[in-house]
Each structure stands twice: as structure tokens, then as C-alpha cells.
Design a protein around this motif. Structure first.
Motif, PDB file in Angstrom:
ATOM      1  N   TRP A  41       0.795  -1.229   0.000  1.00  0.00           N
ATOM      2  CA  TRP A  41       0.000   0.000   0.000  1.00  0.00           C
ATOM      3  C   TRP A  41       0.828   1.280   0.000  1.00  0.00           C
ATOM      4  N   ASP A  45      -0.452   4.908  -5.313  1.00  0.00           N
ATOM      5  CA  ASP A  45      -1.135   6.199  -5.212  1.00  0.00           C
ATOM      6  C   ASP A  45      -2.330   6.203  -6.163  1.00  0.00           C
ATOM      7  N   LYS A  67      -6.094   4.123  -6.079  1.00  0.00           N
ATOM      8  CA  LYS A  67      -5.940   3.497  -4.765  1.00  0.00           C
ATOM      9  C   LYS A  67      -7.003   2.447  -4.450  1.00  0.00           C
TER      10      LYS A  67
END
Length: 215
Positions: A41, A45, A67
Motif C-alpha cells: 500500500w 497512489d 488506490k
């Protein structure tokens, strides 16, 4: 992947538990992908990404946009299977169709590669300090470089582990096939994988246990 698919996987689990007291949990491809996702993660982006994780028996693909994971699938395409030439053409095609059908062709996509083989390919490219990505042309260059050595030379001259020296070339072909299907020119190679996601889960699990324990 091998434990998941073997007919006697559960028998092996019981035998190991009986012999040395170690309890093994066989996880499915979806959980494997989720654990790897946890470790990724910080690299994701709002742009579009194709995550490629190549193992010995399977390849996990995850596609992200803004995301959000918009598609995920596991394919029976792995470095050991490819080494043994044991992957039907139909499976290769289905992987390409999955990628092409779930990405926005108008938008450029960056790949994220995880697994020991792409990490070693990245290392062999002699990246600059703090560099985290490799271009597709460089991966092809490293692949050709590796192919110029015999299996024994890859061990003795390139200092590859024996269990890496045989599968690194077929693994590179899997990464390149996925990148080509996505028309991606660049791959981020973070030094994370399944183990990192698993550590996060175990940390949270044991932290919660500690917080619930009476003081």
C-alpha cells in the motif's frame, strides 16, 4: 501453490504436525494475494498499477486504479511450471486477456513486481542508490545476459543460489509477458512480499491479544 494443488496436501500437514509439532495452514490464492497487498500500500497512489507476483506454481495479478483494487486473479503460471514447459498456451492467453480487459488502454500503467526472481533481476541491473524501478528494456537485457550463461555458470560466476539459477529465466518471461500485455514500460520493485504482509497480520493479531489481556 504446490501444497494447495497436491492431492495429499492435508496428509503432509498432519504428518509434519505429528513429527515435529509444527502446524501448517494452507492458504488459497486469494488470501495469498491479500497478504501481499498489505505490504504494497505504501507504493500505491492515485495512478494505475498492475501488481505481478510470480511464484513457483502460480502468478497473482492485481490491478489498482485511484488506490482501489479493481481486479484480481491467480493463474497457474509459475517459474517452475514454465521451467518444465508445463503451461498450456490457453493459460498464457487467458492471463493476457485478463490484463487487457481490466486496464484503461488510454492511460499508462506502471507495474509492481514482487518475488525473489524479479528482486534478483533488479539487483543484477546495478541500480543507482535509492532507485526502486526498472525499465522493461533493462529486464529484457538482464534476461539475455542470464541466458548467455549455463546453469552451472549462473551459480559459480553470478553467485545465484541453485534454486534460483534454474527458474530466474522462466520467471523473467512471465513478468515480461504481463508487462507486454499491459503495454507497461516500467516496473517498481519494492523489497516486500508475502512474508511482509504476513508479519503485519501477525503483529496486529498479537497486539490485539495483548490489549485485551487483563493487566
Amino acid at each position: 501453490s504446490a501444497m494447495r494443488e497436491s492431492e495429499n496436501g492435508k496428509e503432509i500437514v498432519e504428518e509434519v504436525k505429528e513429527d515435529i509439532g509444527l502446524k501448517i495452514q494452507i492458504i488459497d490464492g486469494n488470501l495469498e494475494a491479500e497478504l501481499i497487498n498489505l505490504a504494497l500500500w505504501s507504493y500505491i497512489d492515485e495512478k494505475s498499477y498492475l501488481h505481478i507476483d510470480v511464484g513457483g506454481g502460480s502468478t497473482e495479478l492485481n490491478i489498482y486504479s485511484n488506490k482501489v483494487k479493481i481486479a484480481s486473479k491467480s493463474f497457474k503460471i509459475g517459474s517452475v511450471r514454465a521451467l518444465e514447459d508445463n503451461i498450456p498456451l490457453s493459460v498464457w492467453k487467458s492471463m493476457g486477456i485478463f490484463i487487457e480487459g481490466n486496464i484503461d488502454k488510454k492511460e499508462s500503467i506502471t507495474c509492481i513486481g514482487t518475488g525473489g526472481n524479479i528482486s534478483k533481476i533488479f539487483e543484477l541491473s546495478n541500480p543507482r542508490k535509492n532507485k526502486t524501478f526498472i525499465q522493461i528494456n533493462k529486464i529484457k537485457e538482464i534476461q539475455e545476459y542470464l541466458e548467455s550463461f549455463s546453469y552451472e555458470e549462473r551459480i559459480n560466476k553470478l553467485n545465484l543460489n541453485p534454486d534460483r539459477a534454474d527458474v530466474i529465466i522462466p520467471a523473467s518471461k512471465i513478468y515480461l509477458a504481463a508487462m507486454t500485455a499491459a503495454k507497461s514500460k516500467k516496473m517498481i520493485v519494492p523489497d516486500v512480499g508475502l512474508k511482509d504482509g504476513l508479519m503485519q497480520v501477525l503483529y496486529k493479531k498479537n497486539k490485539n491479544k495483548k490489549n485485551r489481556a487483563p493487566h
